[in-house]
Scaffold this motif. Structure first.
Motif, PDB file in Angstrom:
ATOM      1  N   GLU A  15      24.678  30.894  12.985  1.00  0.00           N
ATOM      2  CA  GLU A  15      24.836  30.884  11.524  1.00  0.00           C
ATOM      3  C   GLU A  15      26.010  30.010  11.096  1.00  0.00           C
ATOM      4  OE1 GLU A  15      22.974  32.004   8.970  1.00  0.00           O
ATOM      5  OE2 GLU A  15      21.493  32.571  10.468  1.00  0.00           O
ATOM      6  N   GLN A  16      27.081  30.039  11.863  1.00  0.00           N
ATOM      7  CA  GLN A  16      28.253  29.236  11.535  1.00  0.00           C
ATOM      8  C   GLN A  16      28.006  27.750  11.748  1.00  0.00           C
ATOM      9  OE1 GLN A  16      31.396  30.798  13.977  1.00  0.00           O
ATOM     10  NE2 GLN A  16      31.354  32.804  13.001  1.00  0.00           N
ATOM     11  N   ASN A  17      27.055  27.415  12.617  1.00  0.00           N
ATOM     12  CA  ASN A  17      26.842  26.015  12.991  1.00  0.00           C
ATOM     13  C   ASN A  17      25.414  25.525  12.757  1.00  0.00           C
ATOM     14  OD1 ASN A  17      29.490  25.294  14.321  1.00  0.00           O
ATOM     15  ND2 ASN A  17      28.966  27.173  15.390  1.00  0.00           N
ATOM     16  N   LYS A  18      24.653  26.248  11.927  1.00  0.00           N
ATOM     17  CA  LYS A  18      23.238  25.898  11.802  1.00  0.00           C
ATOM     18  C   LYS A  18      23.016  24.503  11.223  1.00  0.00           C
ATOM     19  CE  LYS A  18      22.393  28.626   7.631  1.00  0.00           C
ATOM     20  NZ  LYS A  18      21.622  29.744   7.114  1.00  0.00           N
ATOM     21  N   ASP A  19      23.901  24.000  10.384  1.00  0.00           N
ATOM     22  CA  ASP A  19      23.752  22.642   9.871  1.00  0.00           C
ATOM     23  C   ASP A  19      23.892  21.622  10.996  1.00  0.00           C
ATOM     24  OD1 ASP A  19      23.372  23.598   7.298  1.00  0.00           O
ATOM     25  OD2 ASP A  19      25.472  23.328   6.732  1.00  0.00           O
ATOM     26  N   LYS A  20      24.855  21.853  11.879  1.00  0.00           N
ATOM     27  CA  LYS A  20      25.055  20.948  13.021  1.00  0.00           C
ATOM     28  C   LYS A  20      23.883  21.041  13.991  1.00  0.00           C
ATOM     29  CE  LYS A  20      30.069  21.060  12.772  1.00  0.00           C
ATOM     30  NZ  LYS A  20      31.315  21.486  13.408  1.00  0.00           N
ATOM     31  N   ASP A  22      20.767  21.890  13.249  1.00  0.00           N
ATOM     32  CA  ASP A  22      19.630  21.237  12.609  1.00  0.00           C
ATOM     33  C   ASP A  22      19.757  19.718  12.682  1.00  0.00           C
ATOM     34  OD1 ASP A  22      17.158  21.488  11.033  1.00  0.00           O
ATOM     35  OD2 ASP A  22      18.343  20.500   9.464  1.00  0.00           O
ATOM     36  N   GLU A  23      20.965  19.230  12.442  1.00  0.00           N
ATOM     37  CA  GLU A  23      21.204  17.783  12.516  1.00  0.00           C
ATOM     38  C   GLU A  23      20.942  17.268  13.929  1.00  0.00           C
ATOM     39  OE1 GLU A  23      25.114  15.007  12.247  1.00  0.00           O
ATOM     40  OE2 GLU A  23      24.850  16.457  10.627  1.00  0.00           O
ATOM     41  N   ALA A  24      21.384  18.001  14.934  1.00  0.00           N
ATOM     42  CA  ALA A  24      21.183  17.583  16.324  1.00  0.00           C
ATOM     43  C   ALA A  24      19.706  17.599  16.700  1.00  0.00           C
ATOM     44  CB  ALA A  24      21.975  18.493  17.260  1.00  0.00           C
ATOM     45  N   LEU A  25      18.976  18.608  16.227  1.00  0.00           N
ATOM     46  CA  LEU A  25      17.550  18.697  16.552  1.00  0.00           C
ATOM     47  C   LEU A  25      16.725  17.604  15.886  1.00  0.00           C
ATOM     48  CD1 LEU A  25      16.842  22.528  16.476  1.00  0.00           C
ATOM     49  CD2 LEU A  25      16.762  21.009  18.450  1.00  0.00           C
ATOM     50  N   ALA A  30      17.582  13.230  19.985  1.00  0.00           N
ATOM     51  CA  ALA A  30      16.661  14.345  20.231  1.00  0.00           C
ATOM     52  C   ALA A  30      15.228  13.844  20.239  1.00  0.00           C
ATOM     53  CB  ALA A  30      16.851  15.435  19.182  1.00  0.00           C
ATOM     54  N   GLU A  31      14.914  12.896  19.385  1.00  0.00           N
ATOM     55  CA  GLU A  31      13.558  12.330  19.348  1.00  0.00           C
ATOM     56  C   GLU A  31      13.228  11.644  20.663  1.00  0.00           C
ATOM     57  OE1 GLU A  31       9.829  11.546  18.238  1.00  0.00           O
ATOM     58  OE2 GLU A  31      11.222  12.688  16.992  1.00  0.00           O
ATOM     59  N   GLN A  32      14.142  10.843  21.165  1.00  0.00           N
ATOM     60  CA  GLN A  32      13.904  10.127  22.426  1.00  0.00           C
ATOM     61  C   GLN A  32      13.752  11.095  23.597  1.00  0.00           C
ATOM     62  OE1 GLN A  32      17.271   7.510  22.561  1.00  0.00           O
ATOM     63  NE2 GLN A  32      16.332   5.992  21.220  1.00  0.00           N
ATOM     64  N   ILE A  64       4.751  20.319  18.931  1.00  0.00           N
ATOM     65  CA  ILE A  64       6.136  20.551  19.352  1.00  0.00           C
ATOM     66  C   ILE A  64       6.983  19.334  18.988  1.00  0.00           C
ATOM     67  CG2 ILE A  64       7.660  20.859  21.342  1.00  0.00           C
ATOM     68  CD1 ILE A  64       5.311  22.403  22.666  1.00  0.00           C
ATOM     69  N   ASP A  65       6.473  18.138  19.227  1.00  0.00           N
ATOM     70  CA  ASP A  65       7.222  16.926  18.937  1.00  0.00           C
ATOM     71  C   ASP A  65       7.537  16.799  17.450  1.00  0.00           C
ATOM     72  OD1 ASP A  65       8.463  14.478  19.670  1.00  0.00           O
ATOM     73  OD2 ASP A  65       6.706  13.382  18.971  1.00  0.00           O
ATOM     74  N   GLY A  66       6.651  17.290  16.611  1.00  0.00           N
ATOM     75  CA  GLY A  66       6.892  17.233  15.169  1.00  0.00           C
ATOM     76  C   GLY A  66       8.053  18.100  14.724  1.00  0.00           C
ATOM     77  N   ALA A  67       8.414  19.078  15.534  1.00  0.00           N
ATOM     78  CA  ALA A  67       9.501  19.985  15.174  1.00  0.00           C
ATOM     79  C   ALA A  67      10.856  19.524  15.709  1.00  0.00           C
ATOM     80  CB  ALA A  67       9.204  21.385  15.696  1.00  0.00           C
ATOM     81  N   ILE A  68      10.842  18.515  16.571  1.00  0.00           N
ATOM     82  CA  ILE A  68      12.081  18.046  17.201  1.00  0.00           C
ATOM     83  C   ILE A  68      12.239  16.561  16.935  1.00  0.00           C
ATOM     84  CG2 ILE A  68      13.317  17.744  19.385  1.00  0.00           C
ATOM     85  CD1 ILE A  68      11.643  20.048  20.486  1.00  0.00           C
ATOM     86  N   GLY A  69      13.434  16.136  16.653  1.00  0.00           N
ATOM     87  CA  GLY A  69      13.701  14.724  16.432  1.00  0.00           C
ATOM     88  C   GLY A  69      13.549  14.345  14.971  1.00  0.00           C
ATOM     89  N   ASN A  70      13.451  13.038  14.741  1.00  0.00           N
ATOM     90  CA  ASN A  70      13.388  12.561  13.367  1.00  0.00           C
ATOM     91  C   ASN A  70      12.123  11.781  13.052  1.00  0.00           C
ATOM     92  OD1 ASN A  70      13.906  10.276  14.782  1.00  0.00           O
ATOM     93  ND2 ASN A  70      15.837   9.791  13.807  1.00  0.00           N
ATOM     94  N   ASP A  71      11.174  11.765  13.952  1.00  0.00           N
ATOM     95  CA  ASP A  71       9.922  11.039  13.746  1.00  0.00           C
ATOM     96  C   ASP A  71       8.863  12.031  13.300  1.00  0.00           C
ATOM     97  OD1 ASP A  71       8.059   9.002  13.755  1.00  0.00           O
ATOM     98  OD2 ASP A  71       7.581   9.239  15.884  1.00  0.00           O
ATOM     99  N   ARG A  72       8.832  12.285  12.001  1.00  0.00           N
ATOM    100  CA  ARG A  72       7.918  13.304  11.475  1.00  0.00           C
ATOM    101  C   ARG A  72       6.703  12.688  10.867  1.00  0.00           C
ATOM    102  NH1 ARG A  72      12.000  17.739   8.924  1.00  0.00           N
ATOM    103  NH2 ARG A  72      13.396  17.711  10.618  1.00  0.00           N
TER     104      ARG A  72
END
Length: 72
Positions: A15-20, A22-25, A30-32, A64-72
């Motif tokens: 909860e304290q780091n969920k923004d970080k 989410d950004e990392a995921l 993460a996409e690669q 699964i790939d759609g939920a991870i990385g930035n290639d949506r």
């Protein structure tokens, strides 16, 4: 420290780091990584499972790939 305490500390930390998190995921890195890992797992599964399930393997990999990385 019991299991419940550990779980609660993990929840608090998330909860304290969920923004970080989410950004990392949803990052380029993460996409690669996800593309490489998911592609390898899918290829392996296709080698050991019947050809009739290849389409389902691709579908699961894509979901699964759609939920991870930035290639949506």
């Amino acid at each position: 420290m019991g299991l419940d305490d550990l779980v609660n500390k993990g929840k608090d930390l998330y909860e304290q780091n969920k923004d970080k998190v989410d950004e990392a995921l949803h990052s380029d890195q993460a996409e690669q990584v996800s593309d490489n890992v998911l592609g390898g797992v899918a290829d392996f599964a296709k080698k050991i499972l019947p050809d009739s399930v290849d389409g389902k393997i691709d579908e699961v990999r894509d979901n699964i790939d759609g939920a991870i990385g930035n290639d949506r």
